[in-house]
Design an enzyme around this catalytic site. Structure first.
Site, PDB file in Angstrom:
ATOM      1  N   ASP A 150       0.841  -1.195   0.000  1.00 11.56           N
ATOM      2  CA  ASP A 150       0.000   0.000   0.000  1.00 11.56           C
ATOM      3  C   ASP A 150       0.880   1.249   0.000  1.00 11.56           C
ATOM      4  O   ASP A 150       1.862   1.334   0.738  1.00 11.56           O
ATOM      5  CB  ASP A 150      -0.948   0.006   1.216  1.00 11.56           C
ATOM      6  N   ASN A 189     -13.021  -3.038   2.365  1.00  9.20           N
ATOM      7  CA  ASN A 189     -13.889  -1.873   2.528  1.00  9.20           C
ATOM      8  C   ASN A 189     -14.909  -1.832   1.396  1.00  9.20           C
ATOM      9  O   ASN A 189     -14.532  -1.841   0.217  1.00  9.20           O
ATOM     10  CB  ASN A 189     -13.055  -0.587   2.510  1.00  9.20           C
ATOM     11  N   VAL A 203     -11.142   3.076  -3.813  1.00  5.79           N
ATOM     12  CA  VAL A 203     -10.810   2.585  -5.159  1.00  5.79           C
ATOM     13  C   VAL A 203     -11.850   1.525  -5.541  1.00  5.79           C
ATOM     14  O   VAL A 203     -11.933   0.477  -4.885  1.00  5.79           O
ATOM     15  CB  VAL A 203      -9.383   1.981  -5.201  1.00  5.79           C
ATOM     16  N   HIS A 240     -10.248  -5.093  -3.462  1.00 11.27           N
ATOM     17  CA  HIS A 240      -8.897  -5.388  -2.973  1.00 11.27           C
ATOM     18  C   HIS A 240      -9.014  -5.784  -1.514  1.00 11.27           C
ATOM     19  O   HIS A 240      -9.837  -5.246  -0.770  1.00 11.27           O
ATOM     20  CB  HIS A 240      -7.960  -4.188  -3.149  1.00 11.27           C
ATOM     21  N   HIS A 298      -7.169  -5.756   1.963  1.00  9.72           N
ATOM     22  CA  HIS A 298      -6.064  -5.171   2.741  1.00  9.72           C
ATOM     23  C   HIS A 298      -5.536  -6.215   3.723  1.00  9.72           C
ATOM     24  O   HIS A 298      -6.329  -6.911   4.387  1.00  9.72           O
ATOM     25  CB  HIS A 298      -6.550  -4.001   3.611  1.00  9.72           C
TER      26      HIS A 298
HETATM   27  P1  AMP Z   1      -9.795   1.497  -0.029  1.00  9.32           P
HETATM   28  O1  AMP Z   1      -9.872   2.817   0.693  1.00  9.32           O
HETATM   29  O2  AMP Z   1     -10.205   0.301   0.747  1.00  9.32           O
HETATM   30  O3  AMP Z   1     -10.480   1.596  -1.389  1.00  9.32           O
HETATM   31  O4  AMP Z   1      -8.249   1.256  -0.288  1.00  9.32           O
HETATM   32  C1  AMP Z   1      -7.516   1.836  -1.313  1.00  9.32           C
HETATM   33  C2  AMP Z   1      -6.078   1.705  -0.920  1.00  9.32           C
HETATM   34  O5  AMP Z   1      -5.280   1.881  -2.075  1.00  9.32           O
HETATM   35  C3  AMP Z   1      -5.617   2.744   0.103  1.00  9.32           C
HETATM   36  O6  AMP Z   1      -5.117   2.084   1.264  1.00  9.32           O
HETATM   37  C4  AMP Z   1      -4.547   3.521  -0.646  1.00  9.32           C
HETATM   38  O7  AMP Z   1      -3.487   3.939   0.195  1.00  9.32           O
HETATM   39  C5  AMP Z   1      -4.107   2.527  -1.684  1.00  9.32           C
HETATM   40  N1  AMP Z   1      -3.517   3.110  -2.874  1.00  9.32           N
HETATM   41  C6  AMP Z   1      -3.980   4.161  -3.580  1.00  9.32           C
HETATM   42  N2  AMP Z   1      -3.174   4.416  -4.629  1.00  9.32           N
HETATM   43  C7  AMP Z   1      -2.188   3.480  -4.586  1.00  9.32           C
HETATM   44  C8  AMP Z   1      -1.037   3.213  -5.394  1.00  9.32           C
HETATM   45  N3  AMP Z   1      -0.745   3.953  -6.468  1.00  9.32           N
HETATM   46  N4  AMP Z   1      -0.227   2.192  -5.033  1.00  9.32           N
HETATM   47  C9  AMP Z   1      -0.505   1.449  -3.928  1.00  9.32           C
HETATM   48  N5  AMP Z   1      -1.573   1.647  -3.142  1.00  9.32           N
HETATM   49  C10 AMP Z   1      -2.399   2.652  -3.456  1.00  9.32           C
END
Ligand code: AMP
Length: 112
Positions: free
Chosen positions: A28, A85, A94, A98, A100
């Protein structure tokens, strides 16, 4: 293309911890724990509530991969947390499913 499709296509850089035919595992970019990585299916499922019954094996693969990468990252014995989430209240940012995995420090309950 979603952000995670662009990372899978190597259009955006990321630290890749594991890749196979069905998923990609990246660190992350904004870690919330000493170990924080994401297990991302290559098939785009926007969020867990939109997964279909025929994706059951893929969803299982994501969890088994989460556990095996957690072991490789050295947190299997100390413990780790697995989080998905879904939607605004879930904290989703996003819209590409995914998983975590967070570890390397004690987690609190309830989560914030
Ligand atoms: P969520 O809030 O559950 O949708 O998680 C999205 C996650 O993607 C967050 O923990 C961000 O820090 C992570 N994230 C966003 N952009 C990137 C990136 N370019 N590379 C790695 N992680 C990312």
């Amino acid at each position: 293309m979603t952000l995670f499709e662009k990372i899978t296509a190597r259009q955006i850089p990321a630290e890749i911890l594991h890749e196979d035919d069905r998923c990609l595992v990246i660190r992350d970019i904004n870690p919330q724990a000493p170990v924080h990585f994401l297990v991302i299916p290559k098939t785009v499922i926007p969020r867990i509530g939109e997964a279909a019954p025929e994706q059951q094996a893929l969803l299982g693969h994501l969890l088994l991969t989460a556990a095996s990468v957690a072991k490789a990252e050295g947190v299997a014995e100390s413990g780790f947390r697995v989080v998905i989430n879904h939607g605004p209240d879930g904290g989703e940012t996003v819209p590409h499913l995914h998983v975590h995995v967070l570890g390397g420090r004690p987690m609190t309950w309830p989560p914030g």
